[in-house]
Design a protein around this motif. Structure first.
Motif, short mmCIF file in Angstrom:
data_model
loop_
_atom_site.label_atom_id
_atom_site.label_comp_id
_atom_site.label_asym_id
_atom_site.label_seq_id
_atom_site.Cartn_x
_atom_site.Cartn_y
_atom_site.Cartn_z
N LEU A 179 0.85 -1.18 0.00
CA LEU A 179 0.00 0.00 0.00
C LEU A 179 0.89 1.23 0.00
O LEU A 179 1.79 1.35 0.84
N LEU A 180 0.66 2.11 -0.95
CA LEU A 180 1.22 3.45 -0.93
C LEU A 180 0.04 4.36 -0.65
O LEU A 180 -0.94 4.35 -1.39
N ALA A 181 0.10 5.11 0.44
CA ALA A 181 -0.98 6.01 0.80
C ALA A 181 -0.39 7.37 1.11
O ALA A 181 0.58 7.47 1.85
N ALA A 182 -0.95 8.41 0.51
CA ALA A 182 -0.48 9.76 0.78
C ALA A 182 -1.57 10.54 1.50
O ALA A 182 -2.77 10.28 1.32
N VAL A 183 -1.13 11.49 2.29
CA VAL A 183 -2.03 12.43 2.95
C VAL A 183 -1.59 13.80 2.44
O VAL A 183 -0.49 14.25 2.74
N GLN A 227 5.19 0.90 -9.78
CA GLN A 227 4.42 2.12 -10.04
C GLN A 227 4.66 3.22 -9.00
O GLN A 227 4.03 4.27 -9.05
N ARG A 228 5.56 2.99 -8.07
CA ARG A 228 5.82 3.94 -6.98
C ARG A 228 6.19 5.32 -7.51
O ARG A 228 5.68 6.34 -7.05
N ASP A 229 7.11 5.40 -8.46
CA ASP A 229 7.53 6.70 -8.99
C ASP A 229 6.36 7.44 -9.63
O ASP A 229 6.24 8.66 -9.49
#
Length: 184
Positions: free
Chosen positions: A139-143, A165-167
């Motif tokens: 999980l990549l989650a941004a706030v 797909q992180r970049d």
């Protein structure tokens, strides 16, 4: 041919060459624009809390999902509460806790924090895993703090696909800026 016209043709050809290699699609939400890769297939958001939703296909059919959540001004909880909830949905080997990797990825105009988790994942709305735990997930989650309220972009799915797909995910977050308004 004039040097100005030659320069314009060169720039146009470079743009087209880059576009074919790394084609992107523009997206707008909450008056902010950014872009996502063309390979991320836009979908109709499945709830009113989702401003943007897309699938990232995989050769084996186990797709990842990209979603941008928005709950309204001053809604959605603190960074700490969200990290605790996301962390509770993951397990490491033999049921151990998974420690999040947290970093700042925003801009001066739009502060943003990235939370990364990897392990067995039981995605749910609340605390703890929901349903079956799927192995080797990420999980990549941004706030993202915006003038209209907090955005919560998330990319989740098979760990290898999400890591690839992180970049692009970070580029989406860092690319958020006021959308250009059309001229009359």
């Amino acid at each position: 041919m004039s040097s100005t016209r030659s320069a314009r043709l060169l720039l146009a050809s470079l743009f087209l060459a880059g576009a074919s290699a790394h084609a992107e699609q523009a997206v707008t939400l909450l008056g902010l624009g950014s872009s996502i890769p063309d390979a991320w297939q836009l979908e109709t958001p499945s709830s009113d809390m989702r401003l943007l939703q897309s699938a990232i296909p995989a050769a084996d059919g186990d797709a990842a999902a990209f979603v941008v959540f928005y709950f309204g001004p001053e809604q959605g909880g603190t960074l700490e509460a969200n990290v605790e909830r996301w962390q509770s949905q993951f397990q490491g080997p033999e049921g151990t806790a998974v420690e999040p990797r947290i970093s700042e990825i925003g801009t001066a105009a739009l502060p943003a924090t990235l939370v990364e988790l990897r392990g067995s994942y039981g995605r749910s709305v609340g605390m703890g895993p929901g349903g079956d735990m799927l192995p080797d997930r990420m999980l990549l989650a941004a706030v993202v703090e915006t003038p209209e309220g907090t955005l919560y972009p998330q990319l989740h799915g098979p760990a290898m696909l999400v890591a690839e797909q992180r970049d692009a995910f970070i580029a989406f977050v860092r690319g958020l800026q006021p959308a250009a308004t059309p001229r009359p």
